[in-house]
Every structure is written in C-alpha cells, then in structure tokens.
Enzyme design. Structure first.
Site, PDB file in Angstrom:
ATOM      1  N   ARG A  84      -1.001   4.501  12.902  1.00  0.00           N
ATOM      2  CA  ARG A  84       0.133   4.148  13.761  1.00  0.00           C
ATOM      3  C   ARG A  84      -0.272   4.331  15.218  1.00  0.00           C
ATOM      4  O   ARG A  84      -1.022   5.227  15.548  1.00  0.00           O
ATOM      5  CB  ARG A  84       1.353   5.028  13.471  1.00  0.00           C
ATOM      6  N   LYS A 117       3.474  -7.544  12.351  1.00  0.00           N
ATOM      7  CA  LYS A 117       2.866  -7.754  11.040  1.00  0.00           C
ATOM      8  C   LYS A 117       3.188  -9.139  10.496  1.00  0.00           C
ATOM      9  O   LYS A 117       4.342  -9.532  10.375  1.00  0.00           O
ATOM     10  CB  LYS A 117       3.342  -6.692  10.051  1.00  0.00           C
ATOM     11  N   ARG A 155       0.827  -1.200   0.000  1.00  0.00           N
ATOM     12  CA  ARG A 155       0.000   0.000   0.000  1.00  0.00           C
ATOM     13  C   ARG A 155       0.863   1.253   0.000  1.00  0.00           C
ATOM     14  O   ARG A 155       1.951   1.299   0.535  1.00  0.00           O
ATOM     15  CB  ARG A 155      -0.912  -0.032   1.237  1.00  0.00           C
TER      16      ARG A 155
END
Length: 269
Positions: free
Chosen positions: A266, A131, A66
C-alpha cells in the site's frame, strides 16, 4: 465515455480464430456461469495434451482474489478467465509467475492503445493508480504429474454505475480509457497471445529475463511504501523486485526482501 462492443457473447471459435497460428496450442472452454474459473481448472484438471487450457465465464458467482478476497464481475462488464500452464518435469516451484502474467496483460492492453498502465506488486494492473485488473496464481500439487499452475485474470471492461468493490476505492475500467471497447473475444485472444510469448521466455530463461520490463512499469518505483501482512507492517522505499519476483524495500535497517503471497503493498500515508 467509450462506445461499448463488449456485450458480444464469448465464443470459443471466435477466440481461436483471433489467435491465428496459435490456435492449435490453446483449448478454450466458454461457460455461461461458474463459481470461479480458477476453481474449474483446479477441481477438474484437464489432461496434459500439450495445449494451454483456458476457461472463460460470462459470469462468476464466487470469483477469488488474492488473500481470500472476492473478485467481483458483471455480465458483459468484465472479462474473467483462467489458464492452466504446465512446466517442465522436475522444474522448481515457479517464481514471479503472477508478475509475468501482469506484464502480459499490460502488453496486450498497451497494443490496444491504453495509456498510463502500471504494475503493482505482486498481482494488480493499474491505470494512473486505479485498479483495472487482478491476477490470482494457484499452484497445482505435483502428485507425480507435470508441475502446473492456474493463472486467473480479471479485467474491468465497463463497470455499472452502482458497482461497489470492497477494499478497492480506486478502481477503473477500460471504458474510461478507450474510445471504443475491444470485443471481448479479441481482447482475450490478445492477452492469451502475450501470455504465450512471455511464458515461453519465462520457461526458457526464468523471471530474470523479464524483470527489467516489469520494473519499467512498477507503480511504486522509488516511492515510500508500507507493506502489511501476517500481523506485521513494514515501511520503506520500493526499489523494485529481485530475480525471484520478491519485493525489495530499502529501510533504515537495510534492504528487505518480501515474498509474494505473504504481504500486501500500500502507498504510504
């Protein structure tokens, strides 16, 4: 540390066999190497034959994430693939598609025994804040054809010890969370089955039908966050997503709705 079975070659027939009754609804193309599986489907769109078209690569040389980021992958250490999903003629631009795809990945991994899975708006799958997978959705222009989107998915299976991922200091892989890694053909089939089920629901009832399931796995639910992008930065409490998949922040000035694709999320410092 898990024992790895992920080095078995990707094989279209094996993937279709794992899909069972769904095999007839899917076309699978396995590539040894390509720049990007998303690009393969975007640049040479398969004919509309009623099937979901899948491109999976042993290695991507220029995988895309992205906002122009690169998705890095390693032979045998990652599962990188893209699917082409078509919508009913005249359907509006789909909302929340990356969130639905993330939910499908999570459901498939939960069934394989992965614990601590979370969803980070709009397109990341986390395990305990690290992640594990990412999603990139690109819409194909109509040009008189059935509206369509390419959904790219990358899952870290077993990262090399020297792997470095820019802008992603907190990463993880399946090898850190399962005693035995699933064979990649089986894993891909499991994700495709969940995508098929959730996209059917999505096509019939839209994102509102799946919003609650996404909210249950929201990594930043009720936490202070900072949202940056397009030269701006916002701070507030993450209160989830709306029926269009937009992020909702509670701020001192009131609730703010943030659209996917324009911002990044974030955790606040």
């Amino acid at each position: 540390m898990s024992s790895s079975t992920s080095d078995a070659p990707l094989n279209a027939a094996a993937i279709l066999q794992q899909l069972g009754d769904l095999a007839g609804t899917v076309d699978v193309q396995v590539l040894e190497e390509c720049a990007s599986t998303n690009s393969v489907l975007m640049d040479t769109t398969p004919a509309d034959d009623g099937r979901i078209h899948v491109v999976v690569a042993e290695r991507q040389t220029a995988g895309r994430g992205r906002r122009g980021r690169q998705w890095q992958s390693w032979p045998g250490g990652s599962l990188t693939f893209s699917t082409l999903w078509r919508f009913a003629p005249g359907a509006p631009v789909p909302a929340g598609l990356s969130l639905v795809a993330g939910l499908a990945v999570v459901r498939a991994l939960e069934k394989l025994g992965v614990q601590g899975l979370q969803l980070k708006w709009p397109n990341d799958v986390l395990v305990h804040g690290h992640k594990l997978a990412g999603i990139l959705v690109e819409l194909l222009p109509g040009r008189g054809r059935t509206p369509a989107a390419v959904v790219g998915i990358g899952i870290n299976l077993h990262l090399p010890a020297d792997a470095r991922i820019p802008d992603q200091p907190a990463v993880t892989d399946l090898g850190q969370h399962l005693e035995t890694l699933p064979e990649r053909n089986r894993l891909l089939a499991a994700v495709l089955a969940e995508l098929h089920a959730l996209f059917d629901t999505y096509a019939a009832a839209g994102f509102p039908a799946l919003r609650g399931a996404w909210q249950q796995r929201n990594a930043f639910a009720d936490l202070p966050v900072r949202v940056s992008g397009d030269g701006r930065e916002l701070a507030g409490i993450c209160i989830g997503v709306d029926d269009d998949g937009a992020l909702l922040l509670r701020t001192d000035e009131g609730p703010i709705r943030i659209l996917t694709g324009d911002v990044s999320l974030r955790a606040a410092q």
